[in-house]
Design an enzyme around this catalytic site. Structure first.
Site, PDB file in Angstrom:
ATOM      1  N   CYS A 149       0.819  -1.206   0.000  1.00 29.48           N
ATOM      2  CA  CYS A 149       0.000   0.000   0.000  1.00 29.48           C
ATOM      3  C   CYS A 149       0.859   1.264   0.000  1.00 29.48           C
ATOM      4  CB  CYS A 149      -0.909  -0.039   1.239  1.00 29.48           C
ATOM      5  SG  CYS A 149      -1.788   1.494   1.579  1.00 29.48           S
ATOM      6  N   CYS A 198       0.044   3.746   2.771  1.00 35.40           N
ATOM      7  CA  CYS A 198       0.543   3.232   4.056  1.00 35.40           C
ATOM      8  C   CYS A 198       2.007   3.607   4.241  1.00 35.40           C
ATOM      9  CB  CYS A 198       0.392   1.711   4.131  1.00 35.40           C
ATOM     10  SG  CYS A 198      -1.319   1.130   4.079  1.00 35.40           S
TER      11      CYS A 198
END
Length: 152
Positions: A67, A70
């Site tokens: 991600c 993230c």
């Protein structure tokens, strides 16, 4: 008084402010405690133990290695944890490594931040955000972190 989670056994430890620089050890397993406040990776069982036993707010970052957002927010969480060391526990759950925990908590996207206090979920939010916004969110939902730690 500051609160730290043992990275080895998961125990919650109270450390007097004047003892933090003395390399304190866990009261249960005697491992040296990480007093930096850096986010700690946990699985579902360790998370449940921390939520149930922490006298300070617990901020959980549900994330995944693939991600991009993230990875963008990771330094923000690190800074938040270090600036609030002993007052807020910052934990990370890799949703790919522990999909059962992500499912149990109904995590539908990453990054998702879930705030716990007193053994229960207070609120959640998703997406990239600033450290200041996260700190305001924690203070609004869980009360002033420094006040909570001093009464623990």
């Amino acid at each position: 008084m500051a609160i730290y989670r043992c990275g080895r056994c998961g125990s919650i430890n109270r450390v007097a402010d004047q003892r933090i620089k003395d390399r304190p050890v866990c009261g249960r397993c005697k491992a040296h405690l990480d007093t930096t406040g850096a986010p700690q990776p946990v699985d579902g069982a360790a998370l449940e133990q921390a939520i149930a036993s922490s006298p300070v707010p617990v901020l959980v970052d549900y994330w995944a290695t693939w991600c991009g957002p993230c990875r963008v927010v990771a330094p923000t969480l690190d800074e938040l944890g270090r600036r609030n060391a002993g007052k807020v526990l910052v934990l990370k759950v890799d949703t790919d490594a522990d999909p059962a925990e992500a499912g149990r908590r109904r995590i539908q996207g990453v990054p998702t931040f879930v705030l716990f206090n007193g053994g229960r979920e207070l609120d959640r939010r998703s997406g990239v955000t600033s450290r200041a916004d996260l700190e305001r969110w924690i203070e609004t939902k869980a009360g002033q972190p420094s006040t909570r730690a001093s009464h623990a």
